[in-house]
Each structure stands twice: as structure tokens, then as C-alpha cells.
Design a protein around this motif. Structure first.
Motif, short mmCIF file in Angstrom:
data_model
loop_
_atom_site.label_atom_id
_atom_site.label_comp_id
_atom_site.label_asym_id
_atom_site.label_seq_id
_atom_site.Cartn_x
_atom_site.Cartn_y
_atom_site.Cartn_z
N ARG A 106 18.39 -20.75 -14.27
CA ARG A 106 19.38 -21.63 -12.92
C ARG A 106 18.68 -22.68 -11.90
O ARG A 106 17.08 -22.42 -11.48
N SER A 107 19.43 -23.46 -11.77
CA SER A 107 18.92 -24.53 -10.40
C SER A 107 20.14 -24.86 -9.48
O SER A 107 20.39 -26.00 -9.22
N ASP A 108 20.96 -23.52 -9.26
CA ASP A 108 21.77 -24.30 -8.44
C ASP A 108 21.75 -23.11 -7.15
O ASP A 108 21.08 -21.91 -7.24
N SER A 109 22.43 -22.95 -5.84
CA SER A 109 22.71 -22.24 -5.05
C SER A 109 20.96 -22.00 -4.38
O SER A 109 20.66 -20.55 -4.21
N ARG A 143 15.67 -22.25 -8.87
CA ARG A 143 14.95 -23.36 -9.60
C ARG A 143 13.98 -22.62 -10.28
O ARG A 143 12.71 -22.20 -10.67
N SER A 144 14.82 -21.73 -10.87
CA SER A 144 13.62 -20.47 -11.97
C SER A 144 14.20 -19.96 -13.27
O SER A 144 15.82 -20.60 -12.99
N GLY A 145 13.64 -19.48 -13.87
CA GLY A 145 14.17 -18.69 -14.97
C GLY A 145 13.93 -17.93 -16.17
O GLY A 145 12.55 -17.63 -15.59
N THR A 146 14.10 -16.95 -16.47
CA THR A 146 13.28 -15.84 -17.57
C THR A 146 13.83 -16.45 -19.03
O THR A 146 15.40 -17.21 -19.16
N THR A 147 12.97 -16.03 -19.83
CA THR A 147 12.86 -16.02 -21.43
C THR A 147 12.43 -14.54 -21.27
O THR A 147 11.70 -14.37 -21.81
N ASP A 163 5.82 -19.42 -9.68
CA ASP A 163 6.72 -21.26 -9.32
C ASP A 163 7.71 -20.39 -7.95
O ASP A 163 8.97 -21.30 -7.89
N LEU A 164 7.41 -19.87 -6.73
CA LEU A 164 7.88 -19.14 -5.72
C LEU A 164 8.56 -20.79 -5.02
O LEU A 164 6.44 -21.23 -4.95
N GLY A 165 9.06 -20.95 -4.32
CA GLY A 165 9.28 -21.92 -3.76
C GLY A 165 9.11 -23.92 -4.58
O GLY A 165 9.17 -24.87 -3.82
N ARG A 166 8.80 -23.63 -5.63
CA ARG A 166 8.77 -25.08 -6.30
C ARG A 166 10.13 -25.90 -6.09
O ARG A 166 10.99 -25.31 -7.31
N GLY A 167 10.51 -26.58 -5.24
CA GLY A 167 12.42 -27.12 -5.01
C GLY A 167 13.39 -26.05 -5.04
O GLY A 167 14.18 -26.16 -4.22
N ARG A 210 15.12 -15.72 -6.85
CA ARG A 210 14.18 -16.00 -7.65
C ARG A 210 14.40 -14.88 -9.16
O ARG A 210 15.51 -14.27 -8.70
N PRO A 211 14.32 -14.86 -10.40
CA PRO A 211 14.80 -13.64 -11.34
C PRO A 211 14.06 -11.97 -10.67
O PRO A 211 13.96 -11.99 -10.08
N ASP A 212 15.49 -11.30 -10.95
CA ASP A 212 15.50 -9.77 -10.88
C ASP A 212 16.08 -9.15 -12.42
O ASP A 212 15.97 -10.22 -13.17
N ALA A 213 16.40 -7.97 -12.08
CA ALA A 213 17.37 -7.60 -13.65
C ALA A 213 17.79 -7.92 -14.38
O ALA A 213 18.38 -8.07 -15.44
N SER A 214 19.22 -8.64 -13.28
CA SER A 214 20.38 -9.32 -13.96
C SER A 214 19.92 -10.92 -15.04
O SER A 214 20.03 -10.86 -16.00
N PHE A 215 18.28 -10.96 -14.61
CA PHE A 215 18.29 -12.35 -15.55
C PHE A 215 17.86 -12.04 -16.47
O PHE A 215 18.40 -12.41 -17.43
N GLY A 216 16.55 -11.29 -16.48
CA GLY A 216 16.47 -10.10 -18.05
C GLY A 216 17.54 -9.50 -18.70
O GLY A 216 17.50 -9.87 -19.87
N TYR A 217 18.57 -9.39 -18.13
CA TYR A 217 19.53 -8.75 -18.66
C TYR A 217 20.25 -10.05 -19.15
O TYR A 217 21.33 -9.80 -20.14
N LYS A 218 20.75 -11.18 -18.55
CA LYS A 218 21.64 -12.16 -19.26
C LYS A 218 20.56 -12.86 -20.29
O LYS A 218 21.15 -13.46 -21.43
N ALA A 219 19.24 -13.10 -20.43
CA ALA A 219 18.90 -13.34 -20.93
C ALA A 219 18.45 -12.88 -22.59
O ALA A 219 18.75 -12.88 -23.65
N ALA A 220 18.92 -11.16 -22.22
CA ALA A 220 18.61 -10.44 -24.03
C ALA A 220 20.28 -10.65 -24.65
O ALA A 220 19.68 -10.49 -25.50
N GLU A 221 21.14 -10.61 -23.82
CA GLU A 221 22.60 -10.45 -23.74
C GLU A 221 22.84 -11.50 -24.46
O GLU A 221 23.16 -11.94 -25.70
#
Length: 372
Positions: free
Chosen positions: A53-56, A59-63, A146-150, A156-167
Motif C-alpha cells: 500500500r502506498s495510498d491513504s 507506505r509499507s507492505g508485506t511479503t 519503516d514506520l513513518g518513512r513517507g 502499517r501492516p496488520d493481519a489483513s496484509f498477511g492474509y492478502k499476501a498469502a492469498e
């Protein structure tokens, strides 16, 4: 005259009596070249997914590296500021020897929550260690700061990030750049692979966010350039004036988009060789130490550098020392190459670090001509 020991003479005599040739030395394992896609998914049994995500205000993400049917794993943690989950489970000799997924995420310690979403995805599909009443997915995780990096601190990433990345995980080629864990990392995400003459593949994926720098200030080329296979980097020496203009702020703990220390490099090195848990750990240790060739300084008090080692083939056969050493060395080299790909492929997002070829266009003339 060269001295021949009595033991050597005895062996030669025995071979002659038996009508056989003296035993030949074991064959040397060599590098064939990069894998078909030069990415982590060149290793059979691995799927990779990202949620970025780089909106709203984000500026972070999960792999997520998914191996839902299980893979032998180990890890190596160096540096003074780690953020990890379930890594003690990977110490050799424990009850559980395999993982279903590994999570590499932004978000600092908050980002560890992404692993919960991956566990949910796995449980819904019945992947994990079977226990009375269901399964327990084994999902170790590591994060970078990466907290606050732009972005906004609380985005910041939460459980939904992990679920969507796994999917989203597939066997498709993985592209280096500002994706997944690389979105908020100082230098982005990189991946690379190598095929060895013994038939095995070794590959790596990295979120590059060190307190140090991957660029040599004397040349403005990546430290890891010497690891290049073929023309995968395709760089030339940049002009002196470009080096001078880009020198300010490079190479220290404030080397980032917001002039604040945001550290830790996280990575996974994988192979399809049938490694034991102790051997997977050794591969991770050698690869983590090998980062010193592509990042300087490394493993500082503000870094939580963590590297996972993974083998997707069950350890049903014993590996020779020659094969093991070749795989371990390849793991260190391929991780260094992944570091360089992160540097070269990560473009500017908002006020993040400018892309390498934006800063050093003269270094990238061959890359541009090749369409890279």
C-alpha cells in the motif's frame, strides 16, 4: 622429486592388483548461471505473494513466502534490533522441523501481526501441523523498520496484509522493486537465483533497509557488483560529477528518505536441495554473514538483520560436503546479488529514495539500451 607416502603407495598397489584405476577426486560443483526468471520462485515448491500500500497515508507492505505442504527451515539473526516471531521453533533438533510459510514485512514490531493473517489463511485450508481438533500453521516472521518513512506512523501492516499476501502467492516470477516488504524499505526489495552444476537451484529475496549503504562511495557502484552473473546488472562506472552530487547523506544511519534511522535487512535464502534443519540453519548463517560483502557497515546496533534458510525437498538423502559447501556459498552470493537488484530496480515513490538510475544515469546507459 615429489615424495610419495607409504599410504599412497599402498593404495596405488591395491588398485593395480584389483585392475582398477585410483579413485578420482570428487567433482567440483560450479555455477551454471541464473535460474530461468532470476527470482526466488525458480526454486520448486515456493510461492510468493505481496500486499503493498502506498495510498491513504500508507507506505509499507508485506511479503509471504508460501510452502504450505512444508519445508525445512532455519534462521540466522545478527544485529542489535531484531523483530521476529516463532524463530526459536526453528532451532535444530526441535519437535517441528518444517514451516508452511515465512513472512517478511514492514511495520516494525507492529508488522509481526501480518503472520496472524497468514495463519488464518493456512488454517482455513487445513495446512499446518495436525493436532487434536485441527491444524497449527507454522509461520515464522521477521520485520524491518519503516514506520513513518513517507507514510503515517499508524498506517502499517496488520493481519489483513498477511492474509492478502498469502492469498496472492503464486509461482510467477518475482519482480524486484518497491513491492511488498520493499515499499517502505530504504532501498526496496530484491531477488535473484542461481543454478548449480549438481542440479540444485538456490535463490534469495531481500528487503533492503540497512543502517549502512549498499553503494561504494569510491565508485558509486553497488558493493555487490562483483557477484554479477552474465550482464544481469549491466552497469558502467558513473561520471564523477554524478558521484559528487549524490554523495551527501550516503552511507550512514541517516541514509533514508526522511533523514531518520530506519534499519534492518530481512531475507530468505531457499534451495530445492534436501537439507536437514541444521544445514538450513547453516545456509542462513553463511548468507547473513555474506551480506558484509554487499552492505557496509552491516549488523549494527540499530539493525535487526535476519535471514531465513529454507529447503523445499524433504531430507531423505544425505548430501556430500562438497554439495553442501557449494549450496551454502551460492546462498551467500545469490543474496548479495538480490541486494544489488533491490538497489537497481526500486524507483522513487513520493519522497522516498530516488532510484539508482535516476541518481546515476550515466551508470545505467547499457541497462537503458537493453530495456531494463
Amino acid at each position: 622429486m615429489k615424495r610419495v607416502t607409504s599410504g599412497a603407495v599402498a593404495l596405488l598397489v591395491a588398485a593395480a592388483v584389483a585392475g582398477a584405476q585410483p579413485p578420482a577426486p570428487p567433482g567440483r560443483v560450479t555455477v551454471v548461471g541464473p535460474g530461468p526468471t532470476n527470482s526466488i520462485t525458480d526454486v520448486p515448491g515456493i510461492k510468493v505473494g505481496h500486499h503493498t500500500r502506498s495510498d491513504s497515508g500508507y507506505r509499507s507492505g508485506t511479503t509471504v513466502i508460501r510452502t504450505e505442504k512444508g519445508a525445512t527451515a532455519g534462521y540466522s539473526q545478527m544485529g542489535g534490533a531484531p523483530g521476529t516471531k516463532e524463530t526459536d521453533l526453528l532451532k535444530p533438533g526441535g519437535q517441528v522441523r518444517a514451516v508452511q510459510a515465512i513472512v517478511l514485512s514492514g511495520g516494525s514490531a507492529f508488522g509481526l501481526d501480518a503472520a496472524t493473517g497468514v495463519m488464518q489463511w493456512m488454517e482455513e485450508r487445513n495446512f499446518g501441523v495436525r493436532v487434536a481438533g485441527g491444524v497449527v500453521p507454522i509461520v515464522p516472521a521477521a520485520i524491518l523498520m519503516d514506520l513513518g518513512r513517507g507514510g503515517i506512523f499508524k498506517k502499517r501492516p496488520d493481519a489483513s496484509f498477511g492474509y492478502k499476501a498469502a492469498e496472492a502467492a503464486t509461482t510467477a516470477p518475482v519482480q524486484s522493486g518497491r513491492i511488498g516488504m520493499g515499499m517502505g524499505a530504504g532501498w526496496g526489495m530484491g531477488t535473484a537465483s542461481v543454478k548449480l552444476s549438481n542440479g540444485y537451484t538456490v535463490a534469495a529475496i531481500v528487503g533492503l533497509n540497512p543502517a549502512g549503504s549498499p553503494l561504494d562511495p569510491r565508485t558509486c557502484l553497488p558493493y555487490g557488483s562483483f557477484l554479477e552473473l552474465g550482464d544481469e546488472f549491466n552497469l558502467v562506472q558513473p561520471k564523477a560529477e554524478e558521484c559528487t552530487a549524490a554523495a551527501t547523506g550516503r552511507g550512514g544511519p541517516n541514509d533514508g528518505s526522511d533523514n531518520a534511522p530506519r534499519n534492518t535487512t530481512i531475507a530468505l535464502v531457499a534451495t530445492d536441495a534436501p537439507l536437514l534443519d541444521l544445514e538450513a540453519e547453516r545456509m542462513a548463517q553463511i548468507a547473513n554473514a555474506g551480506l558484509a560483502r554487499s552492505i557496509r557497515p552491516i549488523h549494527g546496533i540499530g539493525d535487526g538483520d535476519t535471514v531465513f534458510g529454507m529447503a523445499t525437498t524433504p531430507p531423505t538423502t544425505s548430501m556430500s560436503n562438497a554439495d553442501l559447501q557449494a549450496i551454502f556459498n551460492a546462498g551467500a552470493d545469490v543474496l548479495g546479488r538480490a541486494v544489488v537488484h533491490a538497489v537497481l530496480m526500486s524507483k522513487q515513490v513520493g519522497n522516498s529514495r530516488a532510484g539508482y538510475c535516476q541518481q546515476y544515469p550515466s551508470a545505467c546507459v547499457k541497462r537503458a539500451a537493453a530495456g531494463k
